[in-house]
Design an enzyme around this catalytic site. Sequence first.
Site, short mmCIF file in Angstrom:
data_model
loop_
_atom_site.label_atom_id
_atom_site.label_comp_id
_atom_site.label_asym_id
_atom_site.label_seq_id
_atom_site.Cartn_x
_atom_site.Cartn_y
_atom_site.Cartn_z
N ASP A 438 0.77 3.34 10.80
CA ASP A 438 0.70 2.05 9.81
C ASP A 438 1.12 1.18 9.17
OD1 ASP A 438 -1.88 0.95 8.88
OD2 ASP A 438 -2.35 2.73 7.89
N ASP A 503 -9.37 -2.39 9.65
CA ASP A 503 -9.59 -1.81 8.60
C ASP A 503 -11.51 -1.48 8.56
OD1 ASP A 503 -7.39 -0.30 7.94
OD2 ASP A 503 -6.60 -1.51 6.52
#
Length: 709
Positions: A438, A503
């Site tokens: 990430d 997301d």
Amino acid sequence: MSKFVSINKGALALQLRLPQVGMPEIMSFTNTPPKASGDANEPSILGTIERSSRINGMDSAVPNAVLLPLGGMGFFGWPAITGHRMGQTFILQFANWQVEEADQKTHLHAQDDIAKIGLTITLQAFASGVIGVSTRLSNHGEADYLLERCMAGSFPIPAGKVEVTGYHGMWGREFHSFTEPLGEGLWMRQNRRGRTSHDCPPTLFIDHQAMQFAVSLGWSGNHQIVIDKLDDGRRLLHAGEVLEPGEVILAPGERYQSPTLYAGADTKAFHSFVRDDLVAWPTGQMAPRPVTLNTWEGNYFDHRIEDLKSQASAAASLGIERFVLDDGWFGERDDDTTSLGDWDIDPRKYPQGLAPLIDHVTGLGMEFGIWLEPEMTNPASKLMTAHPDWVLQVDGRSHLLSRNQLVLDLSRKEVHDYLFDKIDTLLSAHAISYIKWDMNRDLTQVGGANGRAATSAQTRAVYALMDRIRAAHPKVEIESCSSGGGRVDFGVLARTHRVWASDCTDALDRLDIQHGITGFLPPELVGAHVSASPNHQTGRRHSLAFRAIVAMAYHFGVELNPQTLAPEEQQELAHYIAVHKRLRNLLHKPGASFHHPPLDGRYVWGAGDKSRIALFIAQGPQMMAEQPAPVVVETPDAASNDGLWRIAAVHPAHPAFSRISDAQRKLLEGDIEFPLSDLARTGLPLPMMQPESAVLLEIEHVKGGPSNG
């Protein structure tokens, strides 16, 4: 005498003329190469005729349509390379071009003896028809050379009306397409966020009556795409890095290497390129994409090992094949304010380490994956207490936090080594086969240890760390996640195996996101998960069928705690996972997938071969039409096997249709057989669907055609 160079191995063909002095002139760039073999390599007779300029122009015409045009010597457009030596040597003019063929690449070398600068342009044609171009600039002088701009490459666009299609968006709304016409002036899109970005990914589609193609820059940092109109009405497209002031100062003997700019004929060419030439799989070829459970939305920072074991058991019973432990397993990470950079297992949550959980997961027959965010740290961390100088910063400027994070300067050897050692230790000690990598913030105050701008160095350092980890652990796959789809490009995909498109897991929003991203990425590389209802990002409530069908054609997964599902929901989710596995080799088969433009809020996508078609149809908002238009589908492989076909299965068994006729019911029940040409010409006359619902139709070949004639 001029030299000619031709680059082509498929739909695109590029021919260049190398002059005695000046940049390589583009003789032709087409997506319809000559039919006769060898014709593409013959020099253009008409292209060698010297052109005259207008009366008030230069006495000797200066070619405009060239690779990487330079200013100051008769070209008055946007220069693709600029730099100087403390205000001097600000003009470049290369000469004495030499051609070198090596490693299936064509290298064009030239030198400016006055500026003492060397240039190499590297071109490569791939089997997909994609052409890659990159640039290397070398300082052969005795003083520093301040490089202000060096584009990776250039491609021409014919004169006339042109439309460009690209992507815009934001966090949670990535990869929304826009289309606009080119005008008379300079067209430019820039990204200065320090990562690929949610709002300006470096991919663009060009639509001209005589020429259609697409470009994508393989770079995960600051970038720009520029389209300049030339004196004769044609245009030049350039793409490359955006360099900050003073960011690249080449000392004597040093050189700058640009990213690679790729051009492809269409979506199909990009899909083929990514599959065959870009992504490097651990075993040399892609294994079936495992159905994944990611723990984030089901747990957030609340890690309780026995509960996680129970979730893993429930996941395995559903047919899930990979279990990924997300954020919260390290340091004292109870929220997002602390512990990034402290990559040691939290003994409060895992008193015996991660081994008991990993052993449980792998004992169930699943792979184990783990979340990391190596580039970031929190001010509240042991790492920052010990090494406050390790972050990107500018002297005298206060830190700017984003998501409570600061950015580590990976270009520093001690930082690189620290992160590699932590990750290497973790992977060496455990049966971890997957990293969710990430990167959750844009870069600000990007100053390196020497006080100069360092965005370019940071991007290269991230690549270097990924490369080192992959070399040390070649069997481990990596997912590129950057607060969703903030780092999706051909640069990072040369080092990773999957991207997290957004997301936002809301199925309604995902329709546009997934439609957009598959314009340049094949579906099996795009993570798409079934999440909870109500959705955690939007609060919308959707049926499990809608959530599953929207995600099924991609790298399918689950983003919830399966123990929270009612028994009937577990059974339904297990059904969709089983259907996905049964269809997976079709959905992810090279060349089989298709995505049609949305029509009246209806989205159509799927895959087909000579014996079956998986057809996904989703209705987003309420239709405006009184009746839905028939669903017209042209599949790449199935067209060669007409014969008769029928609908063999419908998922869910009772779709959310507004009204259905008897004939439509018979069609859906498989009682009506039809030639495939009808599907491509007339289309399926399906009932109107209720908003925010979806259906998957399995269509099979029953008789006739070459398979069953």
